[in-house]
Design a protein around this motif. Structure first.
Motif, PDB file in Angstrom:
ATOM      1  N   ASN A  90      78.055  60.113  30.703  1.00 52.55           N
ATOM      2  CA  ASN A  90      78.010  58.662  30.508  1.00 52.55           C
ATOM      3  C   ASN A  90      76.978  58.066  31.449  1.00 52.55           C
ATOM      4  OD1 ASN A  90      79.467  57.747  33.107  1.00 52.55           O
ATOM      5  ND2 ASN A  90      80.921  59.195  32.178  1.00 52.55           N
ATOM      6  N   GLY A  91      76.494  56.906  31.096  1.00 54.61           N
ATOM      7  CA  GLY A  91      75.509  56.214  31.917  1.00 54.61           C
ATOM      8  C   GLY A  91      75.459  54.743  31.581  1.00 54.61           C
ATOM      9  N   GLN A  92      74.858  53.979  32.471  1.00 54.90           N
ATOM     10  CA  GLN A  92      74.805  52.524  32.282  1.00 54.90           C
ATOM     11  C   GLN A  92      73.463  51.988  32.776  1.00 54.90           C
ATOM     12  OE1 GLN A  92      78.265  49.867  33.200  1.00 54.90           O
ATOM     13  NE2 GLN A  92      76.892  48.992  34.747  1.00 54.90           N
ATOM     14  N   ILE A  93      72.949  50.960  32.100  1.00 51.81           N
ATOM     15  CA  ILE A  93      71.714  50.301  32.501  1.00 51.81           C
ATOM     16  C   ILE A  93      71.895  48.789  32.451  1.00 51.81           C
ATOM     17  CG2 ILE A  93      70.244  52.167  31.612  1.00 51.81           C
ATOM     18  CD1 ILE A  93      69.594  50.124  29.268  1.00 51.81           C
ATOM     19  N   THR A  94      70.966  48.084  33.066  1.00 52.83           N
ATOM     20  CA  THR A  94      70.890  46.634  32.929  1.00 52.83           C
ATOM     21  C   THR A  94      69.943  46.327  31.773  1.00 52.83           C
ATOM     22  OG1 THR A  94      71.257  46.291  35.287  1.00 52.83           O
ATOM     23  CG2 THR A  94      70.263  44.475  34.063  1.00 52.83           C
ATOM     24  N   VAL A  95      70.395  45.526  30.853  1.00 54.36           N
ATOM     25  CA  VAL A  95      69.622  45.214  29.655  1.00 54.36           C
ATOM     26  C   VAL A  95      68.359  44.446  30.030  1.00 54.36           C
ATOM     27  CG1 VAL A  95      69.656  43.992  27.445  1.00 54.36           C
ATOM     28  CG2 VAL A  95      71.691  45.227  28.234  1.00 54.36           C
ATOM     29  N   GLN A  96      67.246  44.790  29.396  1.00 54.69           N
ATOM     30  CA  GLN A  96      65.978  44.114  29.691  1.00 54.69           C
ATOM     31  C   GLN A  96      66.034  42.634  29.356  1.00 54.69           C
ATOM     32  OE1 GLN A  96      62.783  46.133  27.693  1.00 54.69           O
ATOM     33  NE2 GLN A  96      62.973  48.002  28.925  1.00 54.69           N
ATOM     34  N   ASP A  97      66.548  42.335  28.178  1.00 61.12           N
ATOM     35  CA  ASP A  97      66.683  40.944  27.735  1.00 61.12           C
ATOM     36  C   ASP A  97      68.152  40.682  27.443  1.00 61.12           C
ATOM     37  OD1 ASP A  97      66.659  38.472  26.563  1.00 61.12           O
ATOM     38  OD2 ASP A  97      65.241  38.964  24.964  1.00 61.12           O
ATOM     39  N   SER A  98      68.789  39.908  28.318  1.00 62.91           N
ATOM     40  CA  SER A  98      70.243  39.716  28.190  1.00 62.91           C
ATOM     41  C   SER A  98      70.629  38.979  26.910  1.00 62.91           C
ATOM     42  CB  SER A  98      70.774  38.945  29.403  1.00 62.91           C
ATOM     43  OG  SER A  98      70.166  37.653  29.472  1.00 62.91           O
ATOM     44  N   GLN A  99      69.648  38.397  26.224  1.00 61.59           N
ATOM     45  CA  GLN A  99      69.952  37.693  24.985  1.00 61.59           C
ATOM     46  C   GLN A  99      69.819  38.588  23.748  1.00 61.59           C
ATOM     47  OE1 GLN A  99      71.155  34.519  25.113  1.00 61.59           O
ATOM     48  NE2 GLN A  99      71.046  34.945  27.316  1.00 61.59           N
ATOM     49  N   HIS A 100      69.333  39.799  24.000  1.00 67.24           N
ATOM     50  CA  HIS A 100      69.078  40.643  22.828  1.00 67.24           C
ATOM     51  C   HIS A 100      68.996  42.105  23.246  1.00 67.24           C
ATOM     52  CE1 HIS A 100      67.422  41.746  18.886  1.00 67.24           C
ATOM     53  NE2 HIS A 100      66.535  42.479  19.539  1.00 67.24           N
ATOM     54  N   ILE A 101      70.014  42.906  22.891  1.00 72.28           N
ATOM     55  CA  ILE A 101      69.995  44.349  23.140  1.00 72.28           C
ATOM     56  C   ILE A 101      69.224  45.007  22.000  1.00 72.28           C
ATOM     57  CG2 ILE A 101      71.396  46.434  23.327  1.00 72.28           C
ATOM     58  CD1 ILE A 101      73.604  44.734  24.513  1.00 72.28           C
ATOM     59  N   SER A 102      68.276  45.841  22.366  1.00 75.11           N
ATOM     60  CA  SER A 102      67.436  46.495  21.365  1.00 75.11           C
ATOM     61  C   SER A 102      67.596  48.009  21.442  1.00 75.11           C
ATOM     62  CB  SER A 102      65.967  46.122  21.585  1.00 75.11           C
ATOM     63  OG  SER A 102      65.499  46.710  22.797  1.00 75.11           O
ATOM     64  N   TYR A 103      66.940  48.695  20.516  1.00 72.32           N
ATOM     65  CA  TYR A 103      66.963  50.152  20.532  1.00 72.32           C
ATOM     66  C   TYR A 103      66.202  50.707  21.733  1.00 72.32           C
ATOM     67  CZ  TYR A 103      69.154  50.487  15.925  1.00 72.32           C
ATOM     68  OH  TYR A 103      70.045  50.423  14.877  1.00 72.32           O
ATOM     69  N   GLN A 104      65.306  49.898  22.312  1.00 65.80           N
ATOM     70  CA  GLN A 104      64.648  50.325  23.543  1.00 65.80           C
ATOM     71  C   GLN A 104      65.651  50.421  24.690  1.00 65.80           C
ATOM     72  OE1 GLN A 104      62.979  48.425  21.200  1.00 65.80           O
ATOM     73  NE2 GLN A 104      61.770  50.288  20.861  1.00 65.80           N
ATOM     74  N   ASP A 105      66.668  49.550  24.669  1.00 67.26           N
ATOM     75  CA  ASP A 105      67.733  49.641  25.673  1.00 67.26           C
ATOM     76  C   ASP A 105      68.576  50.893  25.442  1.00 67.26           C
ATOM     77  OD1 ASP A 105      67.252  47.145  27.120  1.00 67.26           O
ATOM     78  OD2 ASP A 105      67.883  46.157  25.274  1.00 67.26           O
ATOM     79  N   VAL A 106      68.787  51.240  24.176  1.00 60.85           N
ATOM     80  CA  VAL A 106      69.511  52.468  23.863  1.00 60.85           C
ATOM     81  C   VAL A 106      68.720  53.671  24.376  1.00 60.85           C
ATOM     82  CG1 VAL A 106      70.382  53.951  22.012  1.00 60.85           C
ATOM     83  CG2 VAL A 106      70.656  51.464  21.854  1.00 60.85           C
ATOM     84  N   GLU A 107      67.417  53.645  24.185  1.00 59.08           N
ATOM     85  CA  GLU A 107      66.569  54.714  24.698  1.00 59.08           C
ATOM     86  C   GLU A 107      66.700  54.826  26.213  1.00 59.08           C
ATOM     87  OE1 GLU A 107      61.878  56.101  24.543  1.00 59.08           O
ATOM     88  OE2 GLU A 107      62.414  54.009  24.209  1.00 59.08           O
ATOM     89  N   ALA A 108      66.716  53.686  26.884  1.00 54.17           N
ATOM     90  CA  ALA A 108      66.821  53.684  28.346  1.00 54.17           C
ATOM     91  C   ALA A 108      68.148  54.260  28.815  1.00 54.17           C
ATOM     92  CB  ALA A 108      66.639  52.264  28.871  1.00 54.17           C
ATOM     93  N   VAL A 109      69.239  53.937  28.125  1.00 52.57           N
ATOM     94  CA  VAL A 109      70.544  54.445  28.553  1.00 52.57           C
ATOM     95  C   VAL A 109      70.653  55.943  28.271  1.00 52.57           C
ATOM     96  CG1 VAL A 109      71.956  54.084  26.466  1.00 52.57           C
ATOM     97  CG2 VAL A 109      72.991  53.819  28.708  1.00 52.57           C
ATOM     98  N   VAL A 110      69.987  56.447  27.225  1.00 56.50           N
ATOM     99  CA  VAL A 110      69.958  57.880  26.973  1.00 56.50           C
ATOM    100  C   VAL A 110      69.265  58.594  28.131  1.00 56.50           C
ATOM    101  CG1 VAL A 110      68.964  59.695  25.515  1.00 56.50           C
ATOM    102  CG2 VAL A 110      70.081  57.729  24.461  1.00 56.50           C
ATOM    103  N   HIS A 111      68.128  58.053  28.564  1.00 58.52           N
ATOM    104  CA  HIS A 111      67.411  58.658  29.688  1.00 58.52           C
ATOM    105  C   HIS A 111      68.246  58.615  30.963  1.00 58.52           C
ATOM    106  CE1 HIS A 111      63.365  57.723  27.513  1.00 58.52           C
ATOM    107  NE2 HIS A 111      63.977  58.784  27.023  1.00 58.52           N
TER     108      HIS A 111
END
Length: 467
Positions: A90-111
């Motif tokens: 498991n892992g956690q990240i801070t979302v780049q844009d708090s108004q909109h979660i994108s697939y780039q955020d999913v990529e970041a949490v995978v890494h």
């Protein structure tokens, strides 16, 4: 959808490279082309000669391109279940844009998940998301376009030695292809070969290949245990060759045409003619004697895997055993498995035209798995393999027309030179630590499917490679 259009599945096995092309619409896969070639660069399911494997892939793909009427440059590859370990990450990240979660955020949490949580000599070859957590809300299956400050993911990771995926990628690249996606073979087969009830209540999926045999325990819609034994159909052929003093080609043909996996099912009156090396006159043996040679190796394989399955109480699961893989088509194999493991056993073969053989199960499962894949699952896999998360649903197809024609599947009529493998002394392979895959957590698992195969069916499947 990410799984819409033309998809090609690639199964690189010890004896054969199989490729299937399917036209996918609304998560339904229609097989339109079949390609296969003799495999020269694979040992026990793992690529050991990149150049040879690349050549074999190109040969199989040439058949696909001819039948499909276009040049295909992207494939979904099956990954072998070799020395697999299973764990929860498991892992956690801070979302780049708090108004909109994108697939780039999913990529970041995978890494973030795979960073520092995997041994240096291993890598994650498949990652299955269990759920996402946005701030304090869990159980989310796809967080895209949601609003939140933090994104976390819980997943099941399947790790293997680094060379397994690396060599496979290199061979595919040298064949002039792009890797669209990879899928661990037991994951693909468990989700497509087994019924929903079998996946939920528990089953054993037994993949009997040429170079190795793999048992996967499925329960609660998850793979809980994987164990492989480094012996399969090739070992049976070598046993026949050595015991009867005949060439490898003759031993393979004898196995395919007259072999039986269980001695009590063989005909003691049926005579088989062989030509021993160094002898001028042919000699007769009985089918029962041939079966005794085969059964000895089958007993060893099933005995070793049975010990592993007992450790996780897999035989207690209600789903029984489902057999796939080329060696599963050997006459009497379901009966042999049932006698050895003590659970109800059945075989599975795809129903698609031209694929009625358990040897096609893995390639077929890769296609079906890709067809059923949700966008979020593809994004996670693309992030895992470092692929660009763009153009989901696009396949790299070079064609002159805007609407490429879809050809009907045509049987592969080409023949290939026999695989010249020198007979080697038969040495039973002893069990070792490399056979063990870790139990993830929770319980264990098992499954089923039924249909006896006559020896002629496996003979028809492989005969073109030896004639």
């Amino acid at each position: 959808m990410a799984n819409h259009g033309l998809i090609v599945g690639l199964d690189i096995g010890t004896n054969t490279v199989k490729a299937l092309a399917a036209d996918v619409r609304n998560q339904q896969a229609n097989i339109i082309a079949v390609g296969r070639s003799v495999s020269h660069g694979v040992k026990k399911g793992v690529v050991v000669d990149i150049d040879a494997t690349a050549t074999d892939i190109r040969q199989a793909m040439a058949q696909i391109n001819e039948q499909a009427g276009q040049t295909i440059t992207e494939v979904v590859a099956a990954l072998p279940a070799e020395n697999i370990q299973i764990s929860r990450l498991n892992g956690q990240i801070t979302v780049q844009d708090s108004q909109h979660i994108s697939y780039q955020d999913v990529e970041a949490v995978v890494h973030e998940i795979i960073k520092g949580q995997v041994a240096a000599d291993r890598e994650v070859i498949d990652l299955v998301p269990l759920d996402f957590v946005v701030d304090d809300f869990d159980g989310i299956q796809d967080p895209n376009d949601m609003v939140g400050m933090r994104l976390a993911m819980n997943a099941i990771a399947y790790t293997a030695p680094k060379h397994i995926l690396g060599n496979l990628k290199m061979a595919i690249a040298k064949a002039g292809l792009n890797l669209r996606d990879c899928v661990l073979t037991p994951l693909a087969t468990s989700k497509t070969v087994l019924s929903e009830a079998e996946q939920e209540f528990g089953s054993i999926l037994l993949d009997m290949g040429a170079g190795q045999t793999t048992a996967s325990v499925v329960q609660g819609n998850q793979i809980k245990f994987i164990s492989s034994f480094p012996a399969g159909g090739d070992n049976i052929t070598r046993d026949i060759s050595n015991v009867l003093s005949i060439g490898g080609y003759e031993a393979e043909m004898l196995k395919l045409d007259s072999g039986v996996a269980l001695t009590r099912l063989a005909d003691g009156q049926e005579k088989l003619v062989i030509q021993r090396v160094g002898q001028t006159e042919p000699e007769e043996i009985t089918q029962k004697y041939l079966a005794e040679v085969i059964e000895a190796r089958v007993d060893q394989i099933l005995g070793k895997l049975g010990e592993k399955l007992k450790m996780v109480n897999a035989q207690q699961l209600p789903g029984g055993v489902t057999l796939i893989g080329g060696t599963a088509a050997l006459s009497g194999m379901p009966d042999a498995v049932e006698a050895s493991l003590g659970v109800k056993t059945k075989s599975f073969a795809p129903n698609d035209i031209g694929l009625h053989h358990p040897g096609f199960a893995n390639a077929w499962a890769v296609i079906q798995s890709a067809a059923q894949q949700l966008p979020i699952q593809l994004v996670v896999k693309q992030a895992l393999y470092g692929l660009t998360i763009q153009g989901l649903g696009q396949t790299a197809v070079e064609t002159q027309t805007a609407n490429p024609r879809v050809a009907k599947a045509a049987p592969v009529s080409e023949t290939y030179a026999p695989v010249q493998k020198r007979p080697q002394p038969v040495r039973p392979v002893e069990d070792g630590t490399d056979l063990d895959a870790e139990i993830s957590h929770e319980d264990e698992v098992v499954n089923t499917r039924d249909s006896d195969k006559k020896s002629s069916r496996i003979g028809e499947f492989f005969r073109e490679f030896f004639e």
